[in-house]
Design a protein around this motif. Structure first.
Motif, PDB file in Angstrom:
ATOM      1  N   CYS A 147       0.846  -1.190   0.000  1.00  0.00           N
ATOM      2  CA  CYS A 147       0.000   0.000   0.000  1.00  0.00           C
ATOM      3  C   CYS A 147       0.890   1.251   0.000  1.00  0.00           C
ATOM      4  O   CYS A 147       1.962   1.266   0.600  1.00  0.00           O
ATOM      5  N   ASN A 168      -0.621   4.301   0.725  1.00  0.00           N
ATOM      6  CA  ASN A 168      -1.509   5.345   1.238  1.00  0.00           C
ATOM      7  C   ASN A 168      -1.158   5.852   2.621  1.00  0.00           C
ATOM      8  O   ASN A 168      -1.880   6.663   3.193  1.00  0.00           O
ATOM      9  N   CYS A 169      -0.080   5.334   3.185  1.00  0.00           N
ATOM     10  CA  CYS A 169       0.602   5.994   4.302  1.00  0.00           C
ATOM     11  C   CYS A 169       1.977   5.358   4.351  1.00  0.00           C
ATOM     12  O   CYS A 169       2.318   4.555   3.489  1.00  0.00           O
ATOM     13  N   SER A 221       3.222   3.135   6.296  1.00  0.00           N
ATOM     14  CA  SER A 221       3.359   1.769   6.813  1.00  0.00           C
ATOM     15  C   SER A 221       3.686   0.725   5.760  1.00  0.00           C
ATOM     16  O   SER A 221       4.279  -0.294   6.066  1.00  0.00           O
ATOM     17  N   ALA A 222       3.256   0.965   4.517  1.00  0.00           N
ATOM     18  CA  ALA A 222       3.508   0.018   3.434  1.00  0.00           C
ATOM     19  C   ALA A 222       3.001  -1.381   3.770  1.00  0.00           C
ATOM     20  O   ALA A 222       3.719  -2.381   3.628  1.00  0.00           O
ATOM     21  N   CYS A 223       1.764  -1.465   4.213  1.00  0.00           N
ATOM     22  CA  CYS A 223       1.152  -2.766   4.487  1.00  0.00           C
ATOM     23  C   CYS A 223       1.076  -3.586   3.201  1.00  0.00           C
ATOM     24  O   CYS A 223       0.997  -3.033   2.103  1.00  0.00           O
ATOM     25  N   ASN A 267      -5.439  -4.669   6.736  1.00  0.00           N
ATOM     26  CA  ASN A 267      -5.306  -3.312   6.191  1.00  0.00           C
ATOM     27  C   ASN A 267      -6.306  -2.404   6.865  1.00  0.00           C
ATOM     28  O   ASN A 267      -7.297  -2.865   7.407  1.00  0.00           O
ATOM     29  N   CYS A 268      -6.056  -1.109   6.780  1.00  0.00           N
ATOM     30  CA  CYS A 268      -7.098  -0.161   7.161  1.00  0.00           C
ATOM     31  C   CYS A 268      -7.927   0.133   5.907  1.00  0.00           C
ATOM     32  O   CYS A 268      -7.662  -0.403   4.829  1.00  0.00           O
ATOM     33  N   LYS A 280      -7.929   2.408   3.905  1.00  0.00           N
ATOM     34  CA  LYS A 280      -7.232   3.040   2.781  1.00  0.00           C
ATOM     35  C   LYS A 280      -6.524   2.033   1.872  1.00  0.00           C
ATOM     36  O   LYS A 280      -6.251   2.337   0.720  1.00  0.00           O
ATOM     37  N   GLY A 281      -6.231   0.839   2.418  1.00  0.00           N
ATOM     38  CA  GLY A 281      -5.552  -0.162   1.593  1.00  0.00           C
ATOM     39  C   GLY A 281      -6.424  -0.650   0.441  1.00  0.00           C
ATOM     40  O   GLY A 281      -6.098  -0.447  -0.737  1.00  0.00           O
ATOM     41  N   PHE A 340      -0.129   3.035  11.384  1.00  0.00           N
ATOM     42  CA  PHE A 340      -1.454   2.950  11.987  1.00  0.00           C
ATOM     43  C   PHE A 340      -1.950   1.504  12.070  1.00  0.00           C
ATOM     44  O   PHE A 340      -2.089   0.953  13.173  1.00  0.00           O
ATOM     45  N   ASN A 341      -2.202   0.847  10.944  1.00  0.00           N
ATOM     46  CA  ASN A 341      -2.754  -0.512  11.019  1.00  0.00           C
ATOM     47  C   ASN A 341      -1.786  -1.490  11.695  1.00  0.00           C
ATOM     48  O   ASN A 341      -2.180  -2.225  12.606  1.00  0.00           O
ATOM     49  N   PRO A 342      -0.500  -1.482  11.329  1.00  0.00           N
ATOM     50  CA  PRO A 342       0.407  -2.405  12.026  1.00  0.00           C
ATOM     51  C   PRO A 342       0.482  -2.122  13.524  1.00  0.00           C
ATOM     52  O   PRO A 342       0.590  -3.050  14.333  1.00  0.00           O
TER      53      PRO A 342
END
Ligand code: SF4
Length: 908
Positions: free
Chosen positions: A66, A68-69, A71-73, A102-103, A105-106, A234-236
């Protein structure tokens, strides 16, 4: 391990935690029903849209990350084998940071790639800059024209006139390598409106300038932020905070606003903005008083003796005496003092303090943005927060807080050009000696002040006109061709800054580009591969692709290949640039993007071996899995590596602060009162505006094209406490005029007890706009008119809100919301902290009911006033400008792109 029937049932009903769950961070737990990677190229699912018919669809699942922030989930793109297009995104369970989750946004990446208004081709300005005229050009034309401008600038010998200014980086080391190959000190970032305050606080302690909290294993999680719902990683982080809480950890949240995170806390402390250091120092004193400090860690890993030498040379040089003297030094920080400063009950200070003091090595703390970027002296917040970790010995421990660099993989690049032979004073002006990153938020003011101009200015996934404070000063600079010779916006989507560019070059979203990612989302170390998924799909299908734009929508490209191509064209054969872009595998030939990543992945510890087990090379493994866990846990590295500070220890005492003219900050203290401290507000007429909290569904200025996200959140009303609403005579939905130091805006109010009296809040992200001549982002942009009313005064008025429109996507015609919010940031004055350089986001404001001609969404700003205001803040840094030994800044401190050592000294 097998579990009994009762245990299994209790786990499934979530009465007890998942007993199989590994508490360590990086370990990924396979999802039982998830397809195995061996079958990812031929995955069959029923078509949900065909229900109740059972229609099978075949997919190739391609991992990427991702964008979108930060974190690169992990994401898995479902490429429909019939259409050859991405049908949806889900989480990648093999990604050690995000572990399949994911949040919002993913998965919304699908909205971004299907945005009917996205930029599909390179565009060149027609007419005046900013007037809205564009024509389509080929990549060849754009590359040749831009390369010629850069070549001309470089041939003058200037090292500071070609600049790359980045919003969301999302890659590791790629562009710095490019800038070094060009020989320019040309890296600028957004960090001074984001994390520079916290970075300074952490950097003073340990050089490592970011924390990596091990939430999952903590006993106490102390957040000066809202990381359970938003923020970096955030999500992680959220999933690990919840794991920690399920295992019994207590959550303490410091925030004047009842965020969703605070709502989940065991202790919510709604402190007055900027008072957080007083609270942390009071807790530090509690730990010292009760002998709850970790003597072993303190005695061996903290430079307490240096403080004794400097501050108490006549005292015995013993650890016991040091503790006594530190207690004396912190005598003023009583719970009562903290309660008074924070404006919270003293019982709350003590109760939460007990939990912190007794957390031992499993105290996990975090501050990012929030108070550290809000206040004058915000860097003190991170410094005093870290003191709690130092005292409890929870630095680098399981369940504690480690430096983020321990968990971050640094790629080895195929070629390292020499450091730039110059120093860019527009980025690092001499008076900001300790500024942790470039002074990017005052760039327009520095230019207006005559400190420099630029020949070629790249903005890259960056929208300062909207995101930064004082956006009209940005417009003023961008419109002036003498300030900026050529402005090139590299962006996946139209934005308010791209409107004022000469070239707008479309760059890919998450699934349309290459990047290497590695972030400290947990105490493990991982590397992930953001790859253009249709390129990988083509490869799996046996099709050759030379450049990523061949498979992306329209002619959307990616920065990596763009930079390589541009660099090759800049060099006319005499400049020595091309040699930095030659393949490490094929002598004299240009490197390909596959070779770039092949080289790096071959050097990731353990990766070639893991790949070989599957009969793959390292690049093949990353294409297949998308991520690789390098280390499961990275605790206690200081025991082997020490600390990279001048003393080699954690620096309670900073000789650097003393030498650079700030002796009163030699050790952590609460010596700077925020500019929004009650003493600095004019009685009850002035309020503190808290404008820097995020909405979890939005991405600064890249989500206005994501319909799912916008449908969830599209307004930014003013949060106001019922007591203040009553005082001002406003009710829910009424209009309020908010006056800042340089202008005002009109917004609607939301009356809520979720904000501290005396403080009003307004969320970041909303209030996007476009003029009639501009394009894009109609899910979230108001149409506005901007009027120059003379003498530097600018006005913006909303002509129409969000409206439905017809396109190939039926959803654009179903848009039901009309209110696109208000652009508050543009009315904010720049407030550069004289030490950290960070923008102090919180604003002193006056509130009143709007006049008869003032409407919802109206904005007015006086740019002359904003320049004068900037000078007042700039003066604070000038007054303390000190250069020991002629150093521009401490030689040991970080700088994102470091010039040759001789340029770190002031010219004679
Ligand atoms: S936290 Fe959300 S936005 Fe950030 S990388 Fe993960 S999925 Fe994407």
């Amino acid at each position: 391990m097998g579990w009994t029937f009762i245990e299994n049932l209790a786990q499934r009903l979530k009465i007890i935690p998942d007993l199989d769950r590994k508490r360590s961070v990086g370990a990924s737990v396979p999802l039982r029903t998830y397809p195995d990677p061996e079958h990812w190229h031929d995955h069959v699912e029923l078509d949900a849209n065909a229900w109740p018919e059972h229609v099978e669809r075949r997919y190739s699942l391609v991992p990427t990350t991702c964008f979108n922030c930060e974190s690169a989930c992990g994401l898995l793109a479902y490429v429909d084998k019939e259409s050859g297009q991405v049908a949806k995104f889900e989480g990648n369970p093999h990604h050690p940071g995000s572990r399949g989750r994911n949040c919002a946004k993913g998965p919304a990446t699908i909205n971004q790639i299907r945005d009917t208004e996205r930029i599909l081709h390179p565009m060149r300005r027609v007419g005046e800059r900013g007037a809205g005229g564009w024509e389509r050009v080929s990549w060849d034309e754009a590359l040749d024209e831009i390369a010629a401008k850069i070549r001309t600038s470089l041939k003058t010998g200037a090292k500071d006139r070609v600049v790359y200014h980045v919003g969301r980086p999302g890659h590791e080391g790629y562009t710095n390598r490019i800038l070094k190959a060009w020989g320019v000190d040309g890296h600028n970032s957004h960090t001074n409106i984001c994390s520079a305050g916290a970075r300074t606080g952490y950097g003073l302690w340990q050089k490592h300038d970011r924390p990596s909290p091990d939430h999952a294993n903590a006993k106490v999680i102390l957040l000066s932020s809202s990381h359970l719902e938003t923020g970096h990683y955030f999500n992680p982080h959220a999933q690990r905070i919840l794991e920690g809480m399920m295992d019994g950890a207590k959550l303490i949240v410091i925030d004047p606003r009842l965020s969703n995170t605070a709502a989940m806390a065991d202790h919510w402390l709604p402190t007055w903005p900027g008072s957080e250091s007083a609270l942390f120092l009071a807790w530090a004193r509690m730990i010292l008083e009760r002998d709850l400090y970790d003597r072993d860690f303190m005695e061996n890993w903290v430079n307490w003796d240096m403080w004794l030498d400097a501050a108490h040379p006549d005292e015995p040089r013993t650890f016991e005496r040091f503790i006594e003297l530190l207690l004396d030094e912190y005598a003023e920080y009583t719970p009562e003092f903290a309660a008074e400063e924070c404006r919270i009950p003293v019982e709350q200070v003590i109760e939460a303090g007990e939990a912190v003091a007794n957390a031992g090595s499993r105290l996990c703390t975090h501050v990012w943005r929030s108070a550290a970027i809000g206040n004058l002296g915000g860097w003190q917040v991170a410094r005093s927060l870290h003191l709690l970790n130092v005292l409890t010995g929870s630095v680098g421990t399981e369940g504690g807080t480690s430096p983020n660099s321990w968990s971050k993989f640094k790629p080895e690049l195929f070629d390292e050009p020499p450091d730039p032979d110059g120093w860019n004073e527009l980025h690092f002006p001499p008076e900001y000696t300790l500024s942790h990153y470039e002074m990017s938020h005052i760039l327009p003011h520095l230019v207006k002040d005559g400190r420099g101009t630029m020949d070629v200015y790249f903005t890259r996934v960056f929208n300062p006109v909207w995101t930064y404070p004082d956006g009209f000063s940005w417009i003023e600079m961008l419109e002036n061709e003498e300030s900026i010779g050529c402005h090139i916006a590299l962006t996946p989507t139209w934005n308010e800054t791209a409107f004022f560019a000469d070239y707008v070059l479309p760059m890919g979203h998450a699934s349309e580009r290459h990047d290497i990612n590695s972030y400290a989302t947990s105490a493990g170390k991982w590397v992930a591969f953001r790859q253009p998924v249709l390129r990988e799909y083509a490869r799996r299908e046996g099709r050759e692709v030379e450049f990523t734009h061949e498979v992306n929508p329209g002619e959307v490209w990616e920065e990596d290949e763009f930079w390589n191509e541009l660099s090759w064209r800049i060099d006319d054969g005499t400049m020595g640039i091309r040699k930095h872009f030659e393949s490490p595998y094929r002598e004299g030939e240009r490197i390909t993007i596959d070779e770039y990543y092949q080289y790096t992945f071959e050097r990731v510890p353990g990766l070639p071996e893991a790949a070989a087990e599957e009969g793959l090379d390292a690049l093949g493994y990353m294409r297949k899995h998308g991520a690789f866990l390098i280390e499961d846990a990275t605790y206690s590295k200081h025991e082997k590596e020490g600390w990279p500070t001048p003393s080699g220890k954690q620096e309670l005492y900073s000789q650097t602060m003393v030498e650079f003219g700030y002796p009163e900050h030699a050790i952590p203290h609460y010596r700077i009162r925020s500019h929004v401290h009650p003493d600095n507000l004019q009685g009850e007429d002035e309020y503190c505006l808290l404008p820097n909290f995020r909405l979890p569904q939005h991405i600064h200025s890249r989500s206005a094209n994501a319909k799912w996200l916008v449908e969830i959140a599209h307004r930014n009303p003013i949060w106001i406490h019922p007591k203040d609403a009553a005082k001002l005579g406003v009710d829910e939905g009424d209009l309020l005029k908010i006056e800042t130091e340089i202008g005002w805006f009109v917004d609607k109010v939301w009356v809520t007890e979720g904000i501290k009296p005396g403080v009003v809040g307004c969320s970041h992200h909303i209030g996007r706009w476009r003029r009639s001549q501009d394009r894009g982002n109609r899910f979230l942009t108001n149409e506005v008119v901007i009027e120059d009313v003379g003498e530097g005064r600018m006005r913006m008025r909303t002509v129409s809100g969000v409206e439905p429109w017809k396109s190939d996507d039926p959803d654009t015609n179903r848009v039901w919301w009309r209110d696109g919010g208000v652009h508050q940031n543009i009315t904010h004055a720049v407030q550069p902290d004289p030490i950290s350089g960070a923008h102090c986001w919180l604003q002193k404001v006056r509130l009143s009911q709007p006049g008869p001609d003032e409407r919802y969404g109206d904005v007015e700003v006086d740019t002359n006033k904003s320049f004068e205001y900037y000078k007042r803040w700039n003066e604070m840094a000038k007054q303390r400008e000190t250069h020991p030994r002629g150093e521009r800044r401490p030689l040991w401190m970080k700088r994102p792109l470091s010039p040759k050592k001789e340029h770190w000294f002031m010219p004679e």
